[in-house]
Write a protein that holds these residues in place. Structure first.
Motif, PDB file in Angstrom:
ATOM      1  N   TYR A  43     100.633  22.468  70.284  1.00  0.00           N
ATOM      2  CA  TYR A  43      99.374  23.141  69.975  1.00  0.00           C
ATOM      3  C   TYR A  43      99.048  22.991  68.489  1.00  0.00           C
ATOM      4  O   TYR A  43      97.958  22.564  68.117  1.00  0.00           O
ATOM      5  CB  TYR A  43      99.476  24.622  70.350  1.00  0.00           C
ATOM      6  CG  TYR A  43      98.168  25.374  70.246  1.00  0.00           C
ATOM      7  CD1 TYR A  43      97.281  25.382  71.315  1.00  0.00           C
ATOM      8  CD2 TYR A  43      97.834  26.079  69.096  1.00  0.00           C
ATOM      9  CE1 TYR A  43      96.078  26.077  71.231  1.00  0.00           C
ATOM     10  CE2 TYR A  43      96.642  26.765  69.003  1.00  0.00           C
ATOM     11  CZ  TYR A  43      95.764  26.764  70.076  1.00  0.00           C
ATOM     12  OH  TYR A  43      94.574  27.437  69.978  1.00  0.00           O
ATOM     13  N   CYS A  44     100.020  23.311  67.652  1.00  0.00           N
ATOM     14  CA  CYS A  44      99.872  23.154  66.196  1.00  0.00           C
ATOM     15  C   CYS A  44     101.230  23.368  65.546  1.00  0.00           C
ATOM     16  O   CYS A  44     101.768  24.476  65.588  1.00  0.00           O
ATOM     17  CB  CYS A  44      98.856  24.139  65.637  1.00  0.00           C
ATOM     18  SG  CYS A  44      98.708  24.065  63.819  1.00  0.00           S
ATOM     19  N   THR A 209      96.994  21.203  63.277  1.00  0.00           N
ATOM     20  CA  THR A 209      96.050  20.605  64.210  1.00  0.00           C
ATOM     21  C   THR A 209      94.737  20.255  63.512  1.00  0.00           C
ATOM     22  O   THR A 209      94.361  20.890  62.525  1.00  0.00           O
ATOM     23  CB  THR A 209      95.765  21.563  65.385  1.00  0.00           C
ATOM     24  OG1 THR A 209      94.862  20.923  66.304  1.00  0.00           O
ATOM     25  CG2 THR A 209      95.119  22.853  64.903  1.00  0.00           C
ATOM     26  N   ASN A 211      92.049  20.097  65.497  1.00  0.00           N
ATOM     27  CA  ASN A 211      91.103  20.585  66.495  1.00  0.00           C
ATOM     28  C   ASN A 211      90.536  21.932  66.034  1.00  0.00           C
ATOM     29  O   ASN A 211      91.246  22.936  66.029  1.00  0.00           O
ATOM     30  CB  ASN A 211      91.807  20.729  67.849  1.00  0.00           C
ATOM     31  CG  ASN A 211      90.854  21.117  68.961  1.00  0.00           C
ATOM     32  OD1 ASN A 211      89.813  21.715  68.728  1.00  0.00           O
ATOM     33  ND2 ASN A 211      91.212  20.782  70.190  1.00  0.00           N
ATOM     34  N   LYS A 214      91.047  24.995  68.351  1.00  0.00           N
ATOM     35  CA  LYS A 214      92.366  25.618  68.287  1.00  0.00           C
ATOM     36  C   LYS A 214      92.456  26.546  67.082  1.00  0.00           C
ATOM     37  O   LYS A 214      93.002  27.646  67.166  1.00  0.00           O
ATOM     38  CB  LYS A 214      93.457  24.551  68.207  1.00  0.00           C
ATOM     39  CG  LYS A 214      93.684  23.766  69.488  1.00  0.00           C
ATOM     40  CD  LYS A 214      94.827  22.775  69.306  1.00  0.00           C
ATOM     41  CE  LYS A 214      95.109  22.014  70.585  1.00  0.00           C
ATOM     42  NZ  LYS A 214      96.231  21.040  70.414  1.00  0.00           N
TER      43      LYS A 214
END
Length: 230
Positions: A43-44, A209, A211, A214
Motif C-alpha cells: 500500500y505504501c 506511494t 497514488n 491512497k
C-alpha cells in the motif's frame, strides 16, 4: 474434513526484541517481521517507517475494527468443535486424513518472517493456505502476504505436497483468488521479502506511494512529509 485447533509447536526459538523497530524480533541473528507488513508495504512503504520506526500511533479505522470483530467471531465458532492438536501432529496426520485449522502460526528464521494464517486446509494431496480479506479484489499486496505464508510453511515443514495460496472474501466461502505456489512465485516473494529486510536494516530507502487516493485516505497523512493537500 477434521477441524484441528493447533495448540503448540515442537520447536521454540530464542527471541529478542529489536532495540529500535517496534514489532521486529531478532531470531537466530536475523530481523524477523510480521508477514502482514507485506500488505502494508504494497500500500505504501512509508507507512511502515512512520508506524514502526518513528513509533507514530493512530486510532484503528472502522473497517479495521469491523474486520477484527468478524475474525474473532469465526475463531470462537471454530474452537467450539475443533480438536486440540500440536502443529507437527496435524501436518503428519493430514497426509492420510484431511484437516483444517485456523490461526495457524508459521515462522521462518531463515527468511525473517512470521505470522498467523487465517485458515489452512491440509489434505493428502495438497496444502491450501487462505487469507480472509474484505472485498473481492486480489491486490498485489494481499497476494504477497499469502505467498509469504506459503513460503514460511514450506520452509517450516519441508512438506513435498502441492501448496496453494488463496484469498477469501471475509465472512463468506468465496475464494476469489487462488494460485499454485510454484518455484517462480517462490522466487518473486523471496525478492519482495529481501527488499523488506533491506528497509529494516536501512540499506534500502522507504518509498512512499505516488497514488494521491491512497494518500488522502491514509491515517498517517498528518504526520507524513510526503503528503500534499489538494
Amino acid at each position: 474434513m477434521q477441524q484441528k485447533n493447533i495448540t503448540g509447536y515442537g520447536k521454540e526459538y530464542e527471541i529478542k526484541k529489536h532495540p529500535d523497530i517496534k514489532g521486529v524480533q531478532i531470531i537466530e541473528g536475523k530481523n524477523n517481521f510480521p508477514i502482514s507488513w507485506l500488505n502494508q508495504q504494497g500500500y505504501c512503504e512509508y507507512q511502515i517507517y512512520l508506524e514502526y520506526m518513528k513509533g507514530i500511533e493512530t486510532a484503528p479505522t472502522s473497517a479495521m475494527t469491523h474486520g477484527s470483530e468478524i475474525h474473532n467471531q469465526l475463531e470462537n465458532i471454530f474452537k467450539q468443535d475443533a480438536t486440540p492438536a500440536k502443529f507437527e501432529e496435524v501436518v503428519e496426520t493430514s497426509k492420510s486424513e484431511a484437516s483444517m485449522s485456523r490461526e495457524c502460526f508459521v515462522i521462518s528464521p531463515s527468511y525473517g518472517i512470521r505470522g498467523y494464517i487465517d485458515e489452512i486446509w491440509m489434505t493428502p494431496e495438497e496444502i491450501v493456505i487462505i487469507d480472509d480479506k474484505p472485498g473481492r479484489t486480489p491486490y498485489q499486496s494481499t497476494m504477497n502476504q499469502v505467498r509469504a505464508y506459503c513460503l514460511a510453511f514450506k520452509d517450516m515443514t519441508n512438506d513435498s505436497r502441492m501448496i496453494k495460496g488463496a484469498l477469501r472474501e471475509r465472512g463468506t466461502n468465496n475464494l476469489f483468488w487462488i494460485e499454485i505456489f510454484t518455484p517462480e512465485i517462490e522466487k518473486e516473494i523471496e525478492f519482495t521479502i529481501n527488499r523488506m529486510q533491506g528497509l529494516l536494516d536501512s540499506s534500502k530507502p522507504f518509498i512512499p506511494t505516488k497514488n494521491p487516493n491512497k494518500c488522502r485516505s491514509c491515517r498517517y497523512k498528518r504526520y507524513c512529509e510526503h503528503y500534499k493537500k489538494g
